[in-house]
Design a protein around this motif. Structure first.
Motif, PDB file in Angstrom:
ATOM      1  N   GLU A 182       0.870  -1.000   0.053  1.00  0.00           N
ATOM      2  CA  GLU A 182       0.057  -0.053  -0.076  1.00  0.00           C
ATOM      3  C   GLU A 182       0.818   1.163   0.076  1.00  0.00           C
ATOM      4  O   GLU A 182       0.485   2.269  -0.665  1.00  0.00           O
ATOM      5  CB  GLU A 182      -0.902  -0.062   1.179  1.00  0.00           C
ATOM      6  CG  GLU A 182      -2.296  -0.968   0.936  1.00  0.00           C
ATOM      7  CD  GLU A 182      -3.147  -0.331   0.055  1.00  0.00           C
ATOM      8  OE1 GLU A 182      -3.354   0.922   0.031  1.00  0.00           O
ATOM      9  OE2 GLU A 182      -4.068  -1.152  -0.353  1.00  0.00           O
TER      10      GLU A 182
ATOM     11  N   GLY B 272       2.807  -4.183  -6.629  1.00  0.00           N
ATOM     12  CA  GLY B 272       1.544  -5.190  -6.637  1.00  0.00           C
ATOM     13  C   GLY B 272       0.756  -4.995  -5.433  1.00  0.00           C
ATOM     14  O   GLY B 272       0.688  -4.026  -4.681  1.00  0.00           O
ATOM     15  N   THR B 273      -0.370  -5.988  -5.131  1.00  0.00           N
ATOM     16  CA  THR B 273      -1.328  -5.708  -3.801  1.00  0.00           C
ATOM     17  C   THR B 273      -1.599  -7.116  -3.568  1.00  0.00           C
ATOM     18  O   THR B 273      -1.499  -8.276  -4.254  1.00  0.00           O
ATOM     19  CB  THR B 273      -2.498  -4.988  -4.425  1.00  0.00           C
ATOM     20  OG1 THR B 273      -3.143  -4.624  -3.118  1.00  0.00           O
ATOM     21  CG2 THR B 273      -3.302  -5.744  -5.149  1.00  0.00           C
TER      22      THR B 273
ATOM     23  N   ARG C 172      -4.780  -9.631  -2.671  1.00  0.00           N
ATOM     24  CA  ARG C 172      -6.397  -9.524  -2.623  1.00  0.00           C
ATOM     25  C   ARG C 172      -6.783 -10.608  -1.838  1.00  0.00           C
ATOM     26  O   ARG C 172      -6.051 -11.226  -1.240  1.00  0.00           O
ATOM     27  CB  ARG C 172      -6.725  -9.764  -4.062  1.00  0.00           C
ATOM     28  CG  ARG C 172      -6.262  -8.935  -5.286  1.00  0.00           C
ATOM     29  CD  ARG C 172      -6.596  -9.506  -6.506  1.00  0.00           C
ATOM     30  NE  ARG C 172      -5.951 -10.866  -6.674  1.00  0.00           N
ATOM     31  CZ  ARG C 172      -6.033 -11.642  -7.931  1.00  0.00           C
ATOM     32  NH1 ARG C 172      -6.768 -11.412  -8.842  1.00  0.00           N
ATOM     33  NH2 ARG C 172      -5.206 -12.657  -7.919  1.00  0.00           N
ATOM     34  N   ARG C 173      -8.025 -10.564  -1.738  1.00  0.00           N
ATOM     35  CA  ARG C 173      -8.787 -11.553  -0.684  1.00  0.00           C
ATOM     36  C   ARG C 173      -8.427 -12.901  -1.342  1.00  0.00           C
ATOM     37  O   ARG C 173      -8.290 -13.162  -2.462  1.00  0.00           O
ATOM     38  CB  ARG C 173     -10.271 -11.226  -1.029  1.00  0.00           C
ATOM     39  CG  ARG C 173     -11.371 -12.091  -0.159  1.00  0.00           C
ATOM     40  CD  ARG C 173     -11.237 -11.217   1.168  1.00  0.00           C
ATOM     41  NE  ARG C 173     -12.170 -12.180   2.177  1.00  0.00           N
ATOM     42  CZ  ARG C 173     -13.477 -12.032   1.922  1.00  0.00           C
ATOM     43  NH1 ARG C 173     -14.069 -10.879   1.183  1.00  0.00           N
ATOM     44  NH2 ARG C 173     -14.416 -12.815   2.494  1.00  0.00           N
TER      45      ARG C 173
ATOM     46  N   MET D  58      -8.433 -16.710  -2.786  1.00  0.00           N
ATOM     47  CA  MET D  58      -9.435 -17.029  -3.791  1.00  0.00           C
ATOM     48  C   MET D  58     -10.507 -17.851  -3.123  1.00  0.00           C
ATOM     49  O   MET D  58     -11.796 -17.648  -3.458  1.00  0.00           O
ATOM     50  CB  MET D  58      -8.623 -18.090  -4.755  1.00  0.00           C
ATOM     51  CG  MET D  58      -9.540 -18.438  -5.776  1.00  0.00           C
ATOM     52  SD  MET D  58      -9.568 -16.882  -6.969  1.00  0.00           S
ATOM     53  CE  MET D  58      -7.857 -17.008  -7.865  1.00  0.00           C
TER      54      MET D  58
ATOM     55  N   TYR E  39      -1.318 -10.248  -6.576  1.00  0.00           N
ATOM     56  CA  TYR E  39      -1.468  -9.421  -7.668  1.00  0.00           C
ATOM     57  C   TYR E  39      -0.842  -8.459  -8.285  1.00  0.00           C
ATOM     58  O   TYR E  39      -0.459  -7.666  -7.445  1.00  0.00           O
ATOM     59  CB  TYR E  39      -3.094  -9.076  -7.877  1.00  0.00           C
ATOM     60  CG  TYR E  39      -3.573  -8.885  -9.433  1.00  0.00           C
ATOM     61  CD1 TYR E  39      -3.764  -9.507 -10.130  1.00  0.00           C
ATOM     62  CD2 TYR E  39      -3.271  -7.319  -9.452  1.00  0.00           C
ATOM     63  CE1 TYR E  39      -4.166  -9.082 -11.395  1.00  0.00           C
ATOM     64  CE2 TYR E  39      -3.630  -7.079 -10.847  1.00  0.00           C
ATOM     65  CZ  TYR E  39      -3.920  -7.906 -11.792  1.00  0.00           C
ATOM     66  OH  TYR E  39      -4.318  -7.278 -12.902  1.00  0.00           O
TER      67      TYR E  39
END
Lengths: 80, 229
Positions: free
Chosen positions: B94, B100-101, B103-104, B106, B148
């Motif tokens: 952040e 990148g980042t 994510r939740r 899968m 991601y």
């Protein structure tokens, strides 16, 4: 003035939550659901009447904090 | 060598990080509150796991604006060693210190179990005590660990050997099974698994220990070289 901000996951990025909810709708009989994506809805009260300025500031808020532009997109509306 | 363990409201792996340094290295280590505005005394900064600011908005989105983060950026610039673990990794992405980042997952589930990691790059200050390709057991505990980045960034990560750890069996949907990456300079690393929870066989694994010994070795190599010069 009020700003309504929508933050959504980019089309190119998979939204696992959306996929799960879409599956849930299918399983309770809503077969017409072809795709579903989940995003965030943010209401902001602004102490200004200057529309141009508000537009600039809200865009900056989105870029800096409200959206992570690596995976999210944003759009907003100004009311009042 | 002096270590700082950052503490945000909602950090919950800060004590584990502190103990890992204390027990495996015996080097001086301090807790540093998120409001601190000077990190110049420290050689390595650990950004621990947890749920800083309740994960509100996005994991790490609010923490990255804590006063101490400007100092972390400065330390990164100076080439100091920075390791973000779990929520610490999310905060560093952040903050733009890592690409990148996260994510939740899968599966949408919070995952809390041991994971087998492959050491993809052992030529970093954080991994030199491992063999390249070695498989190690380090626990994961996260709901948002699904790495991601866009294709262009991924190509750079690969070309520059910035992928440090991958999962032997992908638990969360991360692109290319990524578990940990570094910045371009190699002095900032972020990873979802918790090496600080794997520093004693009583904890189930001591495979995380060598991350800490690697950092100390890297610092000593650099420090001794500076003294000789």
């Amino acid at each position: 003035m009020k700003a309504i901000v929508y933050v959504t996951i980019k089309q190119s990025v998979l939204d696992p939550q959306g996929v799960a909810v879409q599956g849930a709708l299918h399983s309770v009989g809503f077969q017409e659901v072809e795709s579903l994506r989940i995003g965030k809805y943010i209401e902001i009260e602004l102490n200004t009447d200057d529309r141009a300025e508000a537009e600039k500031r809200v865009a900056a808020m989105c870029e800096k904090l409200l959206a992570n532009t690596v995976v999210e997109e944003y759009r907003f509306e100004l009311e009042g | 060598m002096r270590f700082a363990v950052l503490v945000f409201p909602g950090s919950n792996c800060d004590i584990d990080c502190y103990k890992a340094v204390e027990d495996t290295l015996g080097e001086p280590v301090d807790y540093v509150w998120h409001t601190a505005t000077d990190l110049s005394a420290y050689d390595c900064i650990l950004v621990p796991g947890g749920f800083s600011y309740g994960d509100y908005l996005r994991c790490g989105a609010i923490s990255r604006f804590a006063p101490v983060m400007a100092e972390v950026a400065k330390a990164a610039e100076q080439g100091k060693y920075i390791l973000g673990i779990c929520n610490g990794f999310q905060i560093l992405t952040e903050a733009g210190l890592l690409p990148g980042t996260l994510r939740r997952n899968m599966s949408l589930k919070f995952l809390c179990h041991d994971a087998v990691l492959r050491v993809e790059n052992n030529e970093t200050p954080f991994t030199s005590d491992y063999a390249k390709g070695e498989e190690i057991v380090v626990p994961i505990a996260h709901g948002e660990g699904n790495y991601y980045c866009d294709e262009e960034t991924m190509a750079k990560l690969k070309a520059n050997n910035q992928i440090i750890f991958t999962y032997a069996s992908n638990p969360n949907g991360s692109l290319n099974d990524i578990a940990g990456i570094s910045n371009e300079q190699g002095n900032v690393v972020g990873m979802m698994p918790h090496p600080e929870r794997a520093v004693d066989s009583l904890l189930g694994s001591e495979d995380g220990k060598r991350m800490f010994t690697s950092i100390l070795k890297a610092w000593r190599d650099r420090h001794d070289a500076a003294v000789v010069r």
